[in-house]
Design an enzyme around this catalytic site. Structure first.
Site, short mmCIF file in Angstrom:
data_model
loop_
_atom_site.label_atom_id
_atom_site.label_comp_id
_atom_site.label_asym_id
_atom_site.label_seq_id
_atom_site.Cartn_x
_atom_site.Cartn_y
_atom_site.Cartn_z
N CYS A 72 0.83 -1.21 0.00
CA CYS A 72 0.00 0.00 0.00
C CYS A 72 0.86 1.26 0.00
CB CYS A 72 -0.91 0.01 1.22
SG CYS A 72 -1.95 1.46 1.35
N CYS A 78 -0.90 5.56 7.11
CA CYS A 78 -2.22 5.07 7.52
C CYS A 78 -2.14 4.18 8.75
CB CYS A 78 -2.86 4.30 6.36
SG CYS A 78 -4.50 3.66 6.73
N CYS A 81 -3.22 -0.47 8.87
CA CYS A 81 -2.32 -1.64 8.92
C CYS A 81 -1.01 -1.25 9.60
CB CYS A 81 -1.98 -2.13 7.51
SG CYS A 81 -3.39 -2.78 6.58
N GLN A 273 -18.42 -10.42 11.38
CA GLN A 273 -16.98 -10.54 11.19
C GLN A 273 -16.57 -9.86 9.87
OE1 GLN A 273 -14.93 -11.38 13.35
NE2 GLN A 273 -15.79 -12.94 14.70
N ASN A 307 -24.27 -16.01 14.72
CA ASN A 307 -23.20 -16.54 13.87
C ASN A 307 -22.83 -17.98 14.23
OD1 ASN A 307 -21.08 -16.16 11.82
ND2 ASN A 307 -19.65 -16.20 13.54
N GLU A 323 -27.32 -12.65 24.49
CA GLU A 323 -26.66 -11.47 23.93
C GLU A 323 -27.02 -10.26 24.79
OE1 GLU A 323 -24.91 -8.51 22.11
OE2 GLU A 323 -24.46 -10.59 21.58
N ASN A 351 -27.11 -8.94 30.50
CA ASN A 351 -25.79 -8.34 30.70
C ASN A 351 -24.81 -9.42 31.14
OD1 ASN A 351 -23.51 -6.91 31.34
ND2 ASN A 351 -24.52 -5.41 32.64
N ASP A 372 -18.07 -16.09 22.90
CA ASP A 372 -17.42 -15.23 21.91
C ASP A 372 -17.57 -13.77 22.37
OD1 ASP A 372 -16.25 -14.12 19.68
OD2 ASP A 372 -17.96 -14.46 18.36
N CYS A 409 -11.01 -12.14 20.93
CA CYS A 409 -10.40 -11.12 20.09
C CYS A 409 -9.36 -10.31 20.87
CB CYS A 409 -11.46 -10.18 19.49
SG CYS A 409 -12.48 -9.34 20.71
#
Length: 452
Positions: A72, A78, A81, A273, A307, A323, A351, A372, A409
């Site tokens: 790039c 930027c 990335c 995602q 998902n 959720e 919650n 997740d 994550c």
């Protein structure tokens, strides 16, 4: 200027080094932008703190074999990335090492098995994202990601991690927004890509966040733009719930999980995602590791729009999805009905950051869990399970799942929760591995399997 051998790489893809002091002993740590492990480099510090320094790379005397030329043209500026200068295989190895180090030093545990990394395409993979808009006073409009340092917007005309048709629209968006009546009141441009009605086709939706009302002429210009470039156009005048289609009126997106015969409708502002190809592999792997049986009940925590919940319902007798967002819970219920799974799936909004043993008991007994969570992790869940595992009431232990698959994550919060589940709740860390959902970035997704 100071010369040094780089020791390692941190999560921000900065080279980590400790220059020798006047006595020949390692000094304080220096984080060098753009430097790679084992490189002999020269640097200049631009921020000096008592315990560390931040520096820019000024010269490379010996180059790492893992260094590559960034694809790039905006890479050095930027903030989207941080690792394009590092070979893709080396990026994956680094992420695996970060996960293992976090589990070892924060969680005080090693997985019994290191899973093979899950990876996919390294370019044009980003199927959703949020671009910022900035109108330079008496100047042009910028549309792009934030710069690496500071809050300014990168002056970019293309992006190689975006699908080519989205990248090609960046300069077109700049031109259009500059012609609207309120370019200074447009905050961001969100995009999401779904699968089209025919195999191999795509539907791309853009959501324009505007802080002031758009004129009728503005809206017509946006509609014309959408027609010319074959995109769906949405407007968002306030919060996420205010997002609505401008053109076409029946705009909708979906992604599919063919292995489970699932079609997942979603709105462009829903959480999904970003990497659809890797998500397919991830869902398949997570369900393989959880191994739900036809007679079992499974609980899916932080289930989003379903998902994992809906594919699980193809294998298990019953799935209960929980959720924290009312809107996502509603969307998950709609998706279950859309896939004719309404009788095998139940959903609740709760919650999950305030969970007690009593709350877990109210969910009913389940053979297995899938978790997740967002970046904050699932500490309340892990702590409640530890309390139940150490309860003097034997019946309470019946509510502990015998197997948990945890999709993370954030390796640091995963490691923290691993420490609780293994150290206090009596689980074993059977396996763990990384998921390269975001190539060329420092973002690390991972998956872990626990058994009692």
């Amino acid at each position: 200027m100071t010369r040094v051998i780089v020791e390692s790489l941190n999560l921000e893809a900065q080279g980590v080094a400790r220059p020798l002091d006047e006595n020949g002993a390692p000094g304080k740590v220096v984080f060098i932008d753009g430097a790679l492990p084992r490189e002999d480099v020269e640097f200049q510090s631009y921020k000096v703190k008592s315990k560390f320094e931040l520096a820019k790379l000024t010269h490379i005397y010996k180059t790492s074999s893992s260094r590559v030329t960034p694809k790039c043209p905006s890479f050095n500026e930027c903030g989207g990335c941080s690792m394009q200068h590092l070979d893709a295989r080396a990026q994956l190895a680094m992420k695996q090492r970060v996960l293992e180090d976090n589990l070892k030093y924060l969680g005080r545990v090693r997985p019994e098995v290191i899973l093979r990394p899950i990876s996919g395409p390294t370019w044009e993979y980003r199927y959703r994202g949020r671009l910022s808009i900035f109108k330079i006073p008496k100047g042009r409009v910028l549309v792009g990601f934030h710069q690496k340092k500071g809050s300014r917007i990168t002056d970019m005309l293309s992006c190689d991690i975006l699908p080519i048709h989205v990248s090609n629209l960046l300069p077109r968006w700049r031109e259009l927004i500059s012609q609207l009546s309120i370019p200074g009141e447009l905050a961001q441009l969100e995009f999401a890509i779904g699968e089209g009605k025919t195999p191999g086709s795509l539907t791309t939706a853009f959501v324009l966040r505007h802080l002031e009302p758009l004129s009728a002429e503005d809206q017509q210009m946006l509609i014309t733009f959408a027609q010319i470039h074959d995109i769906d156009m949405w407007l968002q005048p306030a919060g996420l719930d205010s997002a609505h289609p401008l053109h076409p009126a029946d705009s909708h997106l979906c992604y599919r999980l063919p292995e489970f015969d699932i079609e997942m409708p979603f709105k462009p502002t829903d959480f999904t995602q970003v990497n659809h190809q890797v998500n397919r592999v991830l869902v398949s792997k997570a369900i393989q590791l959880l191994d739900p049986q036809a007679q079992e009940r499974v609980i899916d925590l932080f289930c989003g729009i379903g998902n994992f919940t809906l594919p699980l319902a193809r294998r298990a007798a019953e799935v209960f999805g929980i959720e924290g967002s009312d809107e996502l819970t509603k969307r998950a219920k709609e998706n279950a009905i859309h896939n004719h799974l309404g009788e095998r799936v139940n959903f609740a909004c709760s919650n999950l950051f305030e969970v007690t043993p009593e709350v877990i008991e109210s969910w009913g007994k389940a053979d297995k869990w899938l978790i997740d969570p967002p970046r904050d992790g699932a500490m309340a869940l892990a702590t409640a399970l530890a309390m139940m595992a150490n309860s003097k009431n034997a019946e309470v232990k019946d509510y502990l799942p015998k197997r948990i698959v945890y999709v993370s994550c954030n390796p640091a919060t995963l490691a923290r929760d691993v420490g609780i589940l293994v150290g206090q709740a009596g689980y074993r860390l059977k396996a763990a591995g990384v998921i390269n959902m975001f190539p060329h970035t420092s973002h690390i997704e991972s998956i872990a399997v626990f058994e009692r």
